[in-house]
Enzyme design. Structure first.
Site, PDB file in Angstrom:
ATOM      1  N   HIS A   1       1.539 -10.796  14.876  1.00  0.00           N
ATOM      2  CA  HIS A   1       2.523 -11.292  15.840  1.00  0.00           C
ATOM      3  C   HIS A   1       2.230 -12.722  16.294  1.00  0.00           C
ATOM      4  O   HIS A   1       3.077 -13.357  16.928  1.00  0.00           O
ATOM      5  CB  HIS A   1       2.566 -10.362  17.055  1.00  0.00           C
TER       6      HIS A   1
ATOM      7  N   THR B   1       0.854  -1.188   0.000  1.00  0.00           N
ATOM      8  CA  THR B   1       0.000   0.000   0.000  1.00  0.00           C
ATOM      9  C   THR B   1       0.890   1.238   0.000  1.00  0.00           C
ATOM     10  O   THR B   1       1.976   1.227   0.594  1.00  0.00           O
ATOM     11  CB  THR B   1      -0.956   0.008   1.211  1.00  0.00           C
TER      12      THR B   1
END
Length: 536
Positions: free
Chosen positions: A509, A452
């Protein structure tokens, strides 16, 4: 009231289908969504369901017939209605020994018929992907009474995957609108009727526009590209409407090409990308198109209003909330010296555009670096599904494209197999068609890693949200010149002006540790700062 059954559009580039088998015969009862007939196209073989419950009263085309999309192939009556009598050979079911795939012409009248002979044509909600069963009409581009040309945008729709303009399949006049803006309707439902003829040029409602035979313009020798043509050069499309795609029009603007002088090889003389490339290869002369002067947009007046979310905006909102809820986001931000690539791009951009017909932007450089980093660190290209790590066989790069009405992420599939120039062409093409609502559903979704670019609006860097079910997303910041301390091999420091850019990796994560994120970003930095990939 009889209900027409039409040949559906099984993809944006599909213009016809072959009826391979009728699963019902005249007089048979059929339930809504029950398979009615089978078709074969260039891309898929599929069973086509009935749009309603009723009785099959008429079959207009036999097995083996190839017909255009949105053509009525059968009629359904209400339960208990009388079965239509056979009126001609095409109304009867095909015998088992029917010839294989006879071509049925879409336009057959040999001589002009009176205007009252024209039959109204139904306009249906198209199926924009195998898993799409409905669409929302967001805007009518024509109103009742307006003339409409074949392939001219008629209305806009929004689905779970794409926003798209739907073109008319015939010339005529929009005589009825059956589904209003904001209404969500099922695929193959009739949303409008086109009947009559345009007052400007009588045209058969059943027939597509007759292709115009383009004059061949021989390129003059020793003519410089973009030079003005000699006065005797004939315009191929003189006096005609020029049919072309947004990509073609953008390429023409970039190369100062007047499309009137480009012969189109597509349907009805439509100019495609290859026609432009052939034109450039031949060094054909074209008058320069004057550039429009750019002016700042006027200020927007502030108004108090309540506007419901569009379907696309609502889906984006839902997915962003889900991503933040599902995945614990962490970020690694690196500053990259892009000076080597900036100089390379400045040196090669003109030659690259001439060779490949597309501008040399920074995005294919970043995409190539990301692909190489993903090769080295496949965990960043993986997904967490059902408490298991799924390593993807291919690197499918999603490219986030900002639209005036939202955001969409078209996908470069199997990007690890693409050359640099292929990536540049595909990325430019997907972005252009995303902005003009020309993407097909199979070009959206299925990405394994997303890029992006908030830097295009001047952001130093962005903190992106992961595009589920991916595990990571890379945000690209603005490219700016800065004073940088450089240290030589002997430890001497100097200050130099360098082109610097921030890159921010957002990752899940649960799957990717900080060490993995750091190693991945270090590889991205190394790839960009020591660039050694060919541009072809």
């Amino acid at each position: 009231m009889p209900t027409p059954v039409i040949m559906p559009q099984m993809g944006e580039s599909i213009v016809e289908g072959t009826i391979t088998k009728w699963l019902k015969q005249i007089g048979d009862s059929v339930e809504k969504d029950e398979p009615l007939f089978e078709i074969s196209t260039d891309k898929v073989d599929a069973e086509i369901p009935s749009p309603i419950s009723g009785i099959l009263t008429e079959i207009k085309f036999p097995e083996g017939a190839t017909v255009g999309i949105n053509t009525v192939v059968a009629m359904l009556g209400e339960n208990g209605s009388a079965v239509a009598q056979q009126t001609n050979s095409t109304s009867a079911p095909a015998p088992k020994a029917a010839p294989a795939k006879p071509q049925v012409p879409l336009a057959k009248p040999a001589s002009p018929a009176p205007l009252e002979a024209a039959k109204p044509q139904v306009v249906v909600m198209p199926q924009m992907g195998e898993s799409i069963f409905e669409g929302t009409i967001t805007k009518w581009l024509k109103k009742v009474g307006d003339s409409v040309k074949k392939d001219e945008p008629l209305f806009e729709i929004s689905t779970d995957k794409v926003d798209a303009e739907i073109p008319s399949h015939v010339d005529g006049i929009l005589t009825e609108i059956r589904a209003q803006e904001g209404e969500t309707v099922q695929i193959n439902a009739v949303v409008a009727i086109i009947g009559g003829f345009s007052a400007e040029r009588p045209t058969f409602a059943h027939a597509p526009s007759t292709p115009q035979k383009a004059q061949t313009v021989a390129p003059q020798k020793n003519v410089q590209p973009n030079a003005a043509p000699a006065l005797q050069t004939a315009a191929v499309h003189a006096g005609e409407k020029i049919r072309s795609s947004p990509l073609v029009r953008r390429m023409a603007k970039e190369h100062n090409i007047d499309l009137r002088y480009v012969a189109g090889s597509g349907s009805s003389g439509r100019i495609n990308k290859q026609d432009i490339l052939n034109y450039l290869d031949k060094g054909a002369a074209a008058p320069q198109v004057p550039e429009k002067t750019q002016s700042a947009p006027p200020p927007v007046a502030l108004t108090a209003d309540v506007v419901p979310l569009t379907k696309m905006r609502a889906i984006i909102a839902q997915r962003m909330v889900e991503s933040k809820r599902i995945a614990p986001h962490v970020y690694s931000i690196y500053k990259v010296d892009m000076t080597r690539i900036v100089r390379l791009r400045d040196r090669e951009r003109a030659a690259f555009e001439q060779r490949h017909g597309v501008k040399l932007t920074y995005m294919p450089f970043v995409a190539t670096a990301a692909i190489e980093a993903l090769r080295h660190h496949p965990i960043v290209n993986a997904s967490l599904v059902d408490n298991a790590i799924h390593y993807h066989a291919n690197i499918n790069i999603g490219i986030a494209v900002a639209l005036e009405w939202g955001l969409i992420v078209p996908t470069v599939r199997e990007s690890e197999k693409r050359s640099f120039s292929d990536l540049a062409r595909i990325i430019a093409d997907l972005a252009a068609r995303a902005r003009s609502k020309k993407l097909s559903p199979d070009e959206v979704g299925g990405s394994t890693f997303t890029l992006t670019n908030p830097g295009i609006f001047g952001d130093e860097f962005g903190i992106p949200i992961i595009n589920q079910p991916e595990s990571a997303i890379l945000a690209i910041g603005a490219l700016k010149k800065e004073p940088v301390v450089l240290t030589d091999a002997e430890g001497n420091d100097t200050i130099a002006i360098r082109s610097m850019q921030y890159y921010c990796l957002g990752y899940d994560h649960r799957l990717i540790d900080g060490a993995d994120g750091g190693k991945f970003m270090s590889e991205i930095k190394r790839q960009l700062e020591t660039w050694d990939h060919p541009l072809d």
